[in-house]
Scaffold this motif. Sequence first.
Motif, PDB file in Angstrom:
ATOM      1  N   SER A 189       0.817  -1.207   0.000  1.00 44.92           N
ATOM      2  CA  SER A 189       0.000   0.000   0.000  1.00 44.92           C
ATOM      3  C   SER A 189       0.851   1.257   0.000  1.00 44.92           C
ATOM      4  O   SER A 189       2.034   1.232   0.345  1.00 44.92           O
TER       5      SER A 189
ATOM      6  N   ASP B 248      -2.758  -6.156   0.672  1.00 48.40           N
ATOM      7  CA  ASP B 248      -3.118  -4.747   0.832  1.00 48.40           C
ATOM      8  C   ASP B 248      -2.410  -3.960  -0.266  1.00 48.40           C
ATOM      9  O   ASP B 248      -1.197  -3.793  -0.236  1.00 48.40           O
TER      10      ASP B 248
ATOM     11  N   SER C 217      -3.853  -0.926  -1.241  1.00 48.68           N
ATOM     12  CA  SER C 217      -4.592   0.331  -1.148  1.00 48.68           C
ATOM     13  C   SER C 217      -3.655   1.518  -1.371  1.00 48.68           C
ATOM     14  O   SER C 217      -2.427   1.384  -1.331  1.00 48.68           O
TER      15      SER C 217
ATOM     16  N   GLN D  53      -8.882   0.099  -1.095  1.00 44.70           N
ATOM     17  CA  GLN D  53      -9.352   1.469  -0.958  1.00 44.70           C
ATOM     18  C   GLN D  53      -8.296   2.484  -1.404  1.00 44.70           C
ATOM     19  O   GLN D  53      -7.119   2.215  -1.428  1.00 44.70           O
TER      20      GLN D  53
END
Length: 331
Positions: free
Chosen positions: A182, A203, A205, A228
């Motif tokens: 991320s 992850d 994001s 996200q």
Amino acid sequence: RIKQEWNFILECRKKGIPQSKYLKNGFVDINEKNLDTHGKNPQLKKSHTLSDGVNKEQNKFIFQLSGEQWTELPDSLKEQIYLKEWHVYNTLIQTIPAYLALFQDLRVLELPKNQINHLPAEIGCLKNLKVLNVSFNNLKSVPPELGDCENLEKLDLSGNMEITELPFELSNLKQLTYVDVSANKFHSIPICVLRMSNLQWLDISSNSLKDLPEDIDRLDELQTLLLQKNKLTYLPRALVNMPKLSLLVVSGDDLVEIPTAICESTTGLKFVSLKDSPVETIVCEDTEEIIENEREREQVEKEFMKAYIEDLRERESTPSYTTKVMLSLQL
């Protein structure tokens, strides 16, 4: 109220208080008695005393270093090749020396929040390495030799802000279960990641993803996928074909298409859509200062997300999906 609950949860975790002690029906019970009772627990003090001897013995094999007074690793370190763990954080160290290859018993290499700008090729000599954390440094790339660390189980490259790709050689890391990349500049999920057959947590994001590969379902062991703060406009239906995927987090602002099957999945998938609130940018002539502020914000958001995910998983009852949860963090 939210800030008060968040600080209370952090305090409980520092003291090792289990979540069941301060959660009631999914809500935080802000009661100082929880902290006091746990602190005065004689049984806990007794267990601490018994473990002191064991900890003392284990610490012989652990190297720890922190503080901005350090700009390089001490020379004496190269003589301690019996070490099993390095924990170096919050220093101004920029390079990891090639003699790293001598530490054949090294299991854990924790190097977060330093100024490291590259990893030496000799890292591939660490055949017993299980954990590598070089988060929140200044890396722009990863050496292909890292693919030789065949026993690696956890890889954290988050918060370097500049990594755009991973070498294909990392496909050899078949023991990896946790990958965090991320807060970098990935435009797509690296091909090598799609070939990590045991991956359970990914992850990616806070990158620049615009779409997901149609063959993402080849990650059939994946349980948590954090997406996200990207620029995804749609989600592929292949996500429904991932039998163990239990938590999917995305930013909903750019999504124009979400397969109904994802929201109505009968596999136990929890689909969470977060509203990615725009953060006001302060114009600053110093680019390094802007990047540092971004890193600090990413660190705070990651801590928040970890707590949120743990809470979501441990609740007795949870919604199948959540729409438009506002996240606004300002330093």
